[in-house]
Design a protein around this motif. Sequence first.
Motif, PDB file in Angstrom:
ATOM      1  N   GLU A 141     106.551 103.848  22.077  1.00 24.44           N
ATOM      2  CA  GLU A 141     106.029 103.752  23.443  1.00 24.44           C
ATOM      3  C   GLU A 141     107.038 104.314  24.449  1.00 24.44           C
ATOM      4  O   GLU A 141     106.666 104.995  25.391  1.00 24.44           O
ATOM      5  CB  GLU A 141     105.664 102.310  23.783  1.00 24.44           C
ATOM      6  CG  GLU A 141     104.450 101.795  23.040  1.00 24.44           C
ATOM      7  CD  GLU A 141     103.210 102.641  23.304  1.00 24.44           C
ATOM      8  OE1 GLU A 141     102.955 103.000  24.466  1.00 24.44           O
ATOM      9  OE2 GLU A 141     102.499 102.937  22.327  1.00 24.44           O
ATOM     10  N   LEU A 151     109.304 106.612  23.829  1.00 25.22           N
ATOM     11  CA  LEU A 151     109.321 108.063  23.658  1.00 25.22           C
ATOM     12  C   LEU A 151     108.087 108.711  24.295  1.00 25.22           C
ATOM     13  O   LEU A 151     108.197 109.782  24.902  1.00 25.22           O
ATOM     14  CB  LEU A 151     109.411 108.426  22.180  1.00 25.22           C
ATOM     15  CG  LEU A 151     110.754 108.120  21.521  1.00 25.22           C
ATOM     16  CD1 LEU A 151     110.661 108.352  20.014  1.00 25.22           C
ATOM     17  CD2 LEU A 151     111.848 108.984  22.129  1.00 25.22           C
ATOM     18  N   LYS A 152     106.953 108.096  24.163  1.00 23.88           N
ATOM     19  CA  LYS A 152     105.732 108.627  24.780  1.00 23.88           C
ATOM     20  C   LYS A 152     105.871 108.661  26.290  1.00 23.88           C
ATOM     21  O   LYS A 152     105.444 109.597  26.945  1.00 23.88           O
ATOM     22  CB  LYS A 152     104.530 107.779  24.398  1.00 23.88           C
ATOM     23  CG  LYS A 152     104.059 107.976  22.980  1.00 23.88           C
ATOM     24  CD  LYS A 152     102.876 107.078  22.692  1.00 23.88           C
ATOM     25  CE  LYS A 152     102.469 107.154  21.234  1.00 23.88           C
ATOM     26  NZ  LYS A 152     101.393 106.209  20.916  1.00 23.88           N
ATOM     27  N   ARG A 185     108.569 109.081  27.981  1.00 20.20           N
ATOM     28  CA  ARG A 185     109.494 110.149  28.385  1.00 20.20           C
ATOM     29  C   ARG A 185     108.837 111.517  28.326  1.00 20.20           C
ATOM     30  O   ARG A 185     109.265 112.439  29.006  1.00 20.20           O
ATOM     31  CB  ARG A 185     110.721 110.157  27.474  1.00 20.20           C
ATOM     32  CG  ARG A 185     111.630 109.003  27.725  1.00 20.20           C
ATOM     33  CD  ARG A 185     112.824 109.090  26.841  1.00 20.20           C
ATOM     34  NE  ARG A 185     113.950 108.536  27.558  1.00 20.20           N
ATOM     35  CZ  ARG A 185     115.199 108.802  27.307  1.00 20.20           C
ATOM     36  NH1 ARG A 185     115.517 109.634  26.339  1.00 20.20           N
ATOM     37  NH2 ARG A 185     116.157 108.250  28.002  1.00 20.20           N
ATOM     38  N   GLN A 186     107.818 111.661  27.478  1.00 15.47           N
ATOM     39  CA  GLN A 186     107.160 112.961  27.310  1.00 15.47           C
ATOM     40  C   GLN A 186     106.213 113.256  28.459  1.00 15.47           C
ATOM     41  O   GLN A 186     105.828 114.380  28.666  1.00 15.47           O
ATOM     42  CB  GLN A 186     106.398 113.000  25.996  1.00 15.47           C
ATOM     43  CG  GLN A 186     107.323 112.990  24.794  1.00 15.47           C
ATOM     44  CD  GLN A 186     106.546 112.921  23.491  1.00 15.47           C
ATOM     45  OE1 GLN A 186     105.338 112.764  23.475  1.00 15.47           O
ATOM     46  NE2 GLN A 186     107.272 113.037  22.384  1.00 15.47           N
ATOM     47  N   ARG A 187     105.846 112.252  29.207  1.00 20.46           N
ATOM     48  CA  ARG A 187     104.875 112.451  30.304  1.00 20.46           C
ATOM     49  C   ARG A 187     105.498 113.059  31.506  1.00 20.46           C
ATOM     50  O   ARG A 187     106.549 113.126  31.854  1.00 20.46           O
ATOM     51  CB  ARG A 187     104.236 111.115  30.676  1.00 20.46           C
ATOM     52  CG  ARG A 187     103.380 110.617  29.560  1.00 20.46           C
ATOM     53  CD  ARG A 187     102.755 109.295  29.941  1.00 20.46           C
ATOM     54  NE  ARG A 187     102.166 108.752  28.748  1.00 20.46           N
ATOM     55  CZ  ARG A 187     101.817 107.509  28.601  1.00 20.46           C
ATOM     56  NH1 ARG A 187     101.991 106.661  29.572  1.00 20.46           N
ATOM     57  NH2 ARG A 187     101.274 107.088  27.518  1.00 20.46           N
TER      58      ARG A 187
END
Length: 83
Positions: free
Chosen positions: A76, A78-79, A81-83
Amino acid sequence: QRLVKLQHVSLVNLVAGREVVPELLQERANPEELCRTLAGLLEPAANQAMRGELREVARLLGEPGAARRAAGVAMELLKGRQR
């Protein structure tokens, strides 16, 4: 001579912060002490007391699946940070 002085070395005792299970180390690791300790645990009251304390340690450790929960939290993060 001991290099490190700890109150406890077993994970159960470390989590509990007290001696729940006997630690027969160093000079206490001898046949007489082992027999005395095991004989004591054959006594129903002592056996039940230790089982109760072990249940408390299990409660302190939480529900099974900590690694999976930690991995889920990491995913969660990591997700996010990708946004």
